[in-house]
Design a protein around this motif. Structure first.
Motif, PDB file in Angstrom:
ATOM      1  N   LEU A  89       0.494  -0.847   0.081  1.00  0.00           N
ATOM      2  CA  LEU A  89      -0.111  -0.078  -0.166  1.00  0.00           C
ATOM      3  C   LEU A  89       0.656   1.219   0.329  1.00  0.00           C
ATOM      4  N   TYR A  90       1.998   0.876   0.392  1.00  0.00           N
ATOM      5  CA  TYR A  90       2.606   2.390   0.737  1.00  0.00           C
ATOM      6  C   TYR A  90       4.267   1.836   0.269  1.00  0.00           C
ATOM      7  N   PRO A  91       4.257   2.020  -1.670  1.00  0.00           N
ATOM      8  CA  PRO A  91       5.685   1.097  -1.943  1.00  0.00           C
ATOM      9  C   PRO A  91       6.878   2.706  -1.822  1.00  0.00           C
ATOM     10  N   GLN A  92       7.598   2.624  -1.574  1.00  0.00           N
ATOM     11  CA  GLN A  92       9.363   3.299  -1.423  1.00  0.00           C
ATOM     12  C   GLN A  92       9.163   4.065  -2.800  1.00  0.00           C
ATOM     13  N   TRP A  93       9.534   5.777  -2.128  1.00  0.00           N
ATOM     14  CA  TRP A  93       9.191   6.298  -3.236  1.00  0.00           C
ATOM     15  C   TRP A  93      10.361   6.174  -4.505  1.00  0.00           C
ATOM     16  N   LYS A  94      10.680   6.187  -5.366  1.00  0.00           N
ATOM     17  CA  LYS A  94      11.710   6.412  -6.493  1.00  0.00           C
ATOM     18  C   LYS A  94      11.686   7.276  -7.595  1.00  0.00           C
ATOM     19  N   ALA A  95      12.474   8.181  -7.897  1.00  0.00           N
ATOM     20  CA  ALA A  95      12.922   8.823  -8.717  1.00  0.00           C
ATOM     21  C   ALA A  95      12.545   8.681 -10.107  1.00  0.00           C
ATOM     22  N   GLU A  96      12.557   9.133 -10.811  1.00  0.00           N
ATOM     23  CA  GLU A  96      13.239   8.493 -11.849  1.00  0.00           C
ATOM     24  C   GLU A  96      14.889   8.970 -12.221  1.00  0.00           C
ATOM     25  N   PRO A  97      15.106   7.548 -13.467  1.00  0.00           N
ATOM     26  CA  PRO A  97      16.386   7.158 -13.550  1.00  0.00           C
ATOM     27  C   PRO A  97      17.500   8.359 -13.404  1.00  0.00           C
ATOM     28  N   GLY A  98      18.280   8.693 -13.368  1.00  0.00           N
ATOM     29  CA  GLY A  98      19.135   9.701 -14.387  1.00  0.00           C
ATOM     30  C   GLY A  98      19.808  10.622 -12.958  1.00  0.00           C
ATOM     31  N   ILE A  99      20.411  11.538 -13.947  1.00  0.00           N
ATOM     32  CA  ILE A  99      21.790  12.518 -12.385  1.00  0.00           C
ATOM     33  C   ILE A  99      21.678  13.516 -12.617  1.00  0.00           C
ATOM     34  N   ASP A 100      21.019  14.461 -11.072  1.00  0.00           N
ATOM     35  CA  ASP A 100      21.201  15.247 -11.695  1.00  0.00           C
ATOM     36  C   ASP A 100      22.048  16.234 -11.397  1.00  0.00           C
ATOM     37  N   LYS A 101      21.708  17.688 -12.930  1.00  0.00           N
ATOM     38  CA  LYS A 101      22.855  18.507 -12.908  1.00  0.00           C
ATOM     39  C   LYS A 101      23.733  18.733 -11.713  1.00  0.00           C
ATOM     40  N   SER A 102      23.407  18.763  -9.977  1.00  0.00           N
ATOM     41  CA  SER A 102      24.275  19.275  -9.516  1.00  0.00           C
ATOM     42  C   SER A 102      25.359  18.406  -8.521  1.00  0.00           C
ATOM     43  N   ALA A 103      25.236  16.771  -9.463  1.00  0.00           N
ATOM     44  CA  ALA A 103      25.560  16.031  -8.548  1.00  0.00           C
ATOM     45  C   ALA A 103      27.335  16.302  -8.920  1.00  0.00           C
ATOM     46  N   VAL A 105      30.017  13.117  -9.947  1.00  0.00           N
ATOM     47  CA  VAL A 105      30.288  12.364 -10.598  1.00  0.00           C
ATOM     48  C   VAL A 105      31.674  12.465 -11.451  1.00  0.00           C
ATOM     49  N   ASP A 106      32.726  11.278 -11.028  1.00  0.00           N
ATOM     50  CA  ASP A 106      33.534  10.953 -11.757  1.00  0.00           C
ATOM     51  C   ASP A 106      34.038  10.624 -13.136  1.00  0.00           C
ATOM     52  N   ASP A 107      34.162  10.554 -14.348  1.00  0.00           N
ATOM     53  CA  ASP A 107      34.462   9.886 -15.291  1.00  0.00           C
ATOM     54  C   ASP A 107      34.056   8.569 -15.422  1.00  0.00           C
ATOM     55  N   THR A 108      35.217   8.162 -14.651  1.00  0.00           N
ATOM     56  CA  THR A 108      35.490   6.652 -14.548  1.00  0.00           C
ATOM     57  C   THR A 108      34.432   5.580 -13.665  1.00  0.00           C
ATOM     58  N   ALA A 109      33.776   6.422 -13.376  1.00  0.00           N
ATOM     59  CA  ALA A 109      32.566   5.660 -12.502  1.00  0.00           C
ATOM     60  C   ALA A 109      31.387   5.035 -13.374  1.00  0.00           C
ATOM     61  N   GLN A 110      31.222   4.256 -12.853  1.00  0.00           N
ATOM     62  CA  GLN A 110      29.600   3.578 -13.772  1.00  0.00           C
ATOM     63  C   GLN A 110      28.404   3.589 -12.706  1.00  0.00           C
ATOM     64  N   ILE A 111      27.052   3.949 -13.996  1.00  0.00           N
ATOM     65  CA  ILE A 111      26.150   4.235 -12.837  1.00  0.00           C
ATOM     66  C   ILE A 111      25.125   3.387 -13.911  1.00  0.00           C
ATOM     67  N   ALA A 112      24.808   2.993 -13.344  1.00  0.00           N
ATOM     68  CA  ALA A 112      23.381   2.091 -13.974  1.00  0.00           C
ATOM     69  C   ALA A 112      22.568   2.653 -14.859  1.00  0.00           C
ATOM     70  N   ASP A 113      21.809   2.995 -16.028  1.00  0.00           N
ATOM     71  CA  ASP A 113      21.162   3.871 -16.713  1.00  0.00           C
ATOM     72  C   ASP A 113      19.866   4.153 -15.688  1.00  0.00           C
ATOM     73  N   SER A 114      19.252   2.814 -15.612  1.00  0.00           N
ATOM     74  CA  SER A 114      18.127   2.934 -14.713  1.00  0.00           C
ATOM     75  C   SER A 114      18.312   3.766 -13.213  1.00  0.00           C
ATOM     76  N   ALA A 115      19.394   4.203 -12.415  1.00  0.00           N
ATOM     77  CA  ALA A 115      19.727   4.001 -11.202  1.00  0.00           C
ATOM     78  C   ALA A 115      19.581   5.838 -11.046  1.00  0.00           C
ATOM     79  N   TYR A 116      19.294   6.314 -10.123  1.00  0.00           N
ATOM     80  CA  TYR A 116      19.163   7.545 -10.168  1.00  0.00           C
ATOM     81  C   TYR A 116      19.980   8.104  -8.989  1.00  0.00           C
ATOM     82  N   ILE A 117      20.906   9.523  -9.253  1.00  0.00           N
ATOM     83  CA  ILE A 117      21.617  10.185  -8.287  1.00  0.00           C
ATOM     84  C   ILE A 117      21.362  11.626  -8.352  1.00  0.00           C
TER      85      ILE A 117
END
Length: 340
Positions: A89-103, A105-117
């Motif tokens: 009834l109360y599913p955990q909130w999940k944002a739309e996948p993507g990386i916020d512009k203020s984050a 992130v090092d160029d060598t990091a591997q971030i899944a397309d479905s992850a939210y940062i």
């Protein structure tokens, strides 16, 4: 979210008693429930509330069924069923996948397309963030750390370098993973810091409460196995091993190089000294101090329960007299035996 009682019964594998078309949109206590609410009963002490509840339906075990005046879902463990329905009834909130512009992130990091940062997150070099992960605002993930699939980090979690967090984990706000263990050696009157070169390995479906800390190992890793649950303000020191599905309540402190088995329960404010071993299936009651290894399953306690101050002071004084009293009793027993 809304579900019919029939849908919830199918989700739980429960026996439906009553109208399966009833719509459930919330969970509430027996006394506070209204139409559309589902409640639950875990003890016979709530029979009066069960008889008068305004809930549309209740989760209940078979032994309590005779007292029900509304629709019911019959299950073996109503509290566990309540947890499952609450998640529905109360599913955990999940944002739309993507990386916020203020984050950052090092160029060598591997971030899944479905992850939210989220906003102001810092992700350092060679980090791996798995599919469906949620990394909320202000988190810091140190270099070469790994966050497994669908793990959820609330705001301001810090994961130091070289740590591994498994799949479907939940880390609450201000928790810290991989900080230095408390390692020092006294040398010529000064405390010499011992580098902590191990890491932290956390299994799958682990939950770590707000402001809790898991220190990195001095040499080998600190290990938290699958299904472990840590409450708020829990301290796990360097090189500790915690077995599967062990649970620790608020304020528990585990000193370095202790090994704890699986399916153990530690109540609030328990302290465990360093280099002890605790076997599987041990329960330690609130505010106990573990100073030696516990080699047999069971429940263990120390400390004294609360009492009126006057009585507590008398008993506290008598505790100090126990040794001399025992000696006198042994002398009396010896005299009685001699006089036969």
């Amino acid at each position: 979210m809304k579900y019919s009682l029939r849908q919830i019964a199918e989700h739980l594998g429960a026996t439906l008693m009553g109208d399966g078309d009833i719509v459930i949109n919330a969970i509430s206590t027996l006394d506070e429930a209204f139409e559309g609410d589902l409640s639950f009963v875990t003890s016979s002490k709530y029979i009066n509330s069960l008889k008068t509840t305004s809930a549309s339906a209740v989760l209940i075990n078979e032994a309590m069924l005779e007292h029900v005046s509304v629709a019911a879902l019959v299950v073996s463990n109503p509290r566990a069923a309540y947890a499952r329905v609450a998640s529905l009834l109360y599913p955990q909130w999940k944002a739309e996948p993507g990386i916020d512009k203020s984050a950052q992130v090092d160029d060598t990091a591997q971030i899944a397309d479905s992850a939210y940062i989220g906003p102001n997150v810092v992700i350092e070099a060679d980090v791996v963030i798995g599919a469906e992960c949620v990394i909320n605002a202000g988190c810091v993930i140190g270099r070469e750390s790994v966050i497994g699939k669908a793990s959820y980090l609330y705001a301001n979690v810090t994961v130091y370098h070289g740590c591994s967090i498994g799949e479907y984990c939940i880390l609450h706000g201000a928790s810290v993973i991989g900080s230095d263990g408390f390692g020092f050696e006294l040398d010529e009157g000064e405390w010499l810091k011992i580098p902590q070169v191990g890491g932290v390995v956390i299994g799958n479906k682990v939950e770590i409460g707000a402001c809790s800390v898991v220190d990195r190992g001095a040499l080998n890793d600190t290990v938290i196995e699958d299904g472990v649950k840590l409450d708020n303000h829990v301290q796990i020191a360097h090189n500790v091993y915690v077995g599967e599905h062990t649970l620790m309540s608020r304020g528990v402190g585990i000193a370095g190089s202790t090994r704890i088995g699986k399916n153990c329960l530690f109540a609030g404010m328990v302290g465990v000294r360093d280099h002890v071993e605790i076997v599987d299936d041990v329960t330690v009651t609130a505010m106990s101090l573990v100073t030696k290894s516990l080699k047999k399953p069971g429940s263990y306690s120390s400390n004294t329960p609360i009492d009126e101050t006057r009585a507590w002071r008398k008993n506290s004084t008598r505790f100090k007299q126990l040794d001399s009293m025992a000696r006198r009793i042994r002398k009396l027993e010896k005299l009685i035996q001699e006089k036969g």
